[in-house]
Design an enzyme around this catalytic site. Structure first.
Site, mmCIF file in Angstrom:
data_model
loop_
_atom_site.group_PDB
_atom_site.id
_atom_site.type_symbol
_atom_site.label_atom_id
_atom_site.label_comp_id
_atom_site.label_asym_id
_atom_site.label_seq_id
_atom_site.Cartn_x
_atom_site.Cartn_y
_atom_site.Cartn_z
ATOM 1 N N ASP A 3 -4.041 2.857 14.038
ATOM 2 C CA ASP A 3 -3.274 3.528 13.002
ATOM 3 C C ASP A 3 -3.871 4.910 12.789
ATOM 4 O OD1 ASP A 3 -5.537 3.189 11.455
ATOM 5 O OD2 ASP A 3 -4.639 1.794 10.039
ATOM 6 N N ARG A 40 0.849 -1.194 0.000
ATOM 7 C CA ARG A 40 0.000 0.000 0.000
ATOM 8 C C ARG A 40 0.884 1.244 0.000
ATOM 9 N NH1 ARG A 40 -4.890 1.568 4.214
ATOM 10 N NH2 ARG A 40 -3.316 1.182 5.810
#
Length: 554
Positions: free
Chosen positions: A457, A177
């Site tokens: 996160d 990613r």
């Protein structure tokens, strides 16, 4: 500071924070070769103006939403794409047929080895939300992936030996990613502006590893984050085509799964798959970012105020609608519909609490399987057994063949009223606690942070920030105390939380809570609502020992 010579360019690489026991024989110069940098400069110069125009379009949508006279809807100009029953995504790629359990995490060397040794099908290696993009994290993340692909990532420390259990080709499929379109890599300048972080992350990994991955029977695979319009997916598709042509690779070798983690993208799922077509490997329900985006885009509309974050679940009307539409869309077009993150981590010192947490994970995964997802995410290797136990019940490698009935309207996707939802003083404190703890760790270079037995996160910190902005902006009345949420109240509670966390910090006066609070305060007082925390904080972690490297001469 090491100077890497590239003919007319000198690239300064900060190694002051290199791991105490440097485990790799791969040099930074290997990763940042002249040829690799020429490739990413070409991509940046070719596509950056389109990237900036698409980012400007996001703000035009926001302005229309803020006016109160505009509602998100399915695009009339792309109705033919949605109504055409014939077109399909590509044949599933090698290593991406069974994705029942996907683990995610940053490309730190030890975490990468642990993830690849986990009992999972794929590993989403994350340069975005779970990684603080310090220059060292970015570059050594690329070094670690380069080494992993070549079976040379094993290393020892005085305390532990880290090694892969098998050859890379036999381990979980890696999906990278890159950072989102909104992010820049300010350590590198091209034509007097920072290079796109998306292009840098993608380009460097692709150039250095694509052919090697194909030789191992897999391919260069990616997760694409934070997109808000199908033309942003088209931009990626055009980059993929140029990249494959540049190295002589067959078009369609690259595959990309798009995270549907913004509210505008939920209205364009079909178009996003269509734009990627031969490169599509499906869509993913990025749940926490989706909640964040929903709050952010609808933040100035009082009818869309959300309650405490723990009351916003996957069964909330707007979340349930988005999940069902995503699965139906993906399966009609023959691609994967991936589930969301189980952020729980084992609670080692409390068996009863751990059992409760693991049961929540199991219930969540059963819901995803039953809805029709083809697999799901975990944040910790210990959760793999639960995810596998659930998704083996598909009976096949995936359930793309199952197309559930779906009649989701535009109104369903913004149905944010949650029955019994409340905003409380504890909800404010929880948001402040999570936001401050995450931001402080991020400023110190850690983007994957265990807080209250969850692996947090950037997305969860974003939810905290935007909720506080929304509650202050609309003067929400607290359900438990009857107080109105004011800038004075949130500032007072912020200061109290900073003092509490600073006192408890093992870093003493070296902690960064005061810096985090400086950036957090205007947001939670309702003075502004920045697009992203990561862009707000980024300059604090940019290496300041030297000027950025100018690649314009390449």
């Amino acid at each position: 500071m090491v100077k890497v010579s590239l003919d007319n360019v000198q690239l300064l690489v900060d190694i002051d924070k290199q791991p105490a026991f440097p485990p790799s024989q791969t040099t930074v110069a290997t990763i940042l070769s002249k040829e690799a940098l020429e490739f990413i400069v070409l991509l940046h110069r070719t596509f950056n103006e389109r990237r900036k125009a698409l980012l400007a379009n996001r703000q035009q949508v926001q302005a229309r939403l803020d006016s109160g006279n505009y509602q998100l809807d399915f695009l009339p100009e792309t109705a033919n794409i949605r109504s055409d029953p014939v077109w399909q995504g590509p044949t599933l790629a090698p290593g991406l047929i069974n994705r029942g359990c996907e683990i995610t995490g940053p490309p730190l060397r030890n975490m990468l080895i642990n993830a690849l040794n986990s009992d999972v099908n794929t590993y989403m290696t994350d340069f975005e939300d779970s990684m603080s993009p310090t220059w060292n994290n970015v570059i050594y993340g690329q070094v670690n992936l380069f080494d992993a692909v070549r079976d040379q990532i094993n290393f020892k420390t005085p305390r532990k030996e880290y090694k892969l259990n098998d050859k890379f080709e036999n381990l979980p499929t890696v999906i990278v990613r890159p950072r989102g379109w909104h992010l820049l890599e300010k350590h590198l300048i091209v034509d007097n502006e920072p290079i796109s972080a998306s292009i840098f992350d993608f380009g460097l990994f692709f150039y250095n590893n694509a052919n090697k991955l194909v030789s191992l029977g897999k391919g260069p695979y990616f997760y694409l984050p934070k997109m808000e319009h199908h033309l942003e997916a088209k931009l990626w598709n055009d980059i993929f085509n140029v990249a494959q042509d540049y190295i002589g690779m067959t078009r369609g070798t690259i595959r990309a799964t798009v995270l549907i983690e913004t509210l505008p993208a939920a209205f364009q799922m079909e178009e996003i798959i269509y734009q990627l077509r031969q490169h599509s490997s499906g869509l993913n329900c990025g749940r926490w970012d989706y909640i964040f985006s929903t709050i952010k885009r609808l933040r100035n509309l009082p009818q869309h105020v959300l309650p405490n974050r723990d009351q916003v679940t996957m069964t909330s009307p707007f979340m349930n609608a988005y999940v069902k539409r995503l699965i139906n869309t993906c399966h009609r077009r023959g691609v994967h519909a991936m589930g969301g993150m189980a952020a729980q981590i084992p609670i080692k010192d409390d068996p009863k609490a751990n059992e409760t947490a693991m049961n929540k994970v199991r219930t969540d995964k059963i819901r995803e399987l039953t809805n029709g997802h083809d697999g799901s995410w975990i944040a910790h290797p210990a959760l793999a057994a639960i995810c596998n136990e659930v998704f083996i019940n598909m009976g096949t490698a995936n359930q793309i063949h199952y197309v559930p009935d779906c009649n989701i309207t535009a109104g369903n996707l913004v149905e944010t009223n949650i029955v019994g939802g409340q905003v409380t003083i504890e909800g404010i404190k929880q948001n402040l606690d999570i936001g401050l703890q995450y931001m402080e760790a991020w400023l110190r270079g850690s983007g994957c942070v265990p807080i209250n037995n969850l692996m947090e996160d950037a997305a969860t910190a974003e939810v905290s920030r935007c909720q506080l902005y929304q509650w202050v902006h609309h003067g929400v009345v607290l359900s438990d105390t009857g107080e109105k949420v004011t800038p004075q109240l949130t500032e007072q509670l912020l200061n109290e939380q900073v003092a509490k966390l600073s006192k408890a910090s093992p870093l003493g006066n070296k902690n960064k809570y005061a810096t985090a609070a400086k950036y957090f305060l205007p947001e939670i007082k309702g003075e502004k609502c920045s697009e992203f925390l990561t862009t707000l904080l980024y300059d604090e972690i940019v290496t300041k020992k030297s000027r950025p490297t100018d690649l314009s001469k390449l």
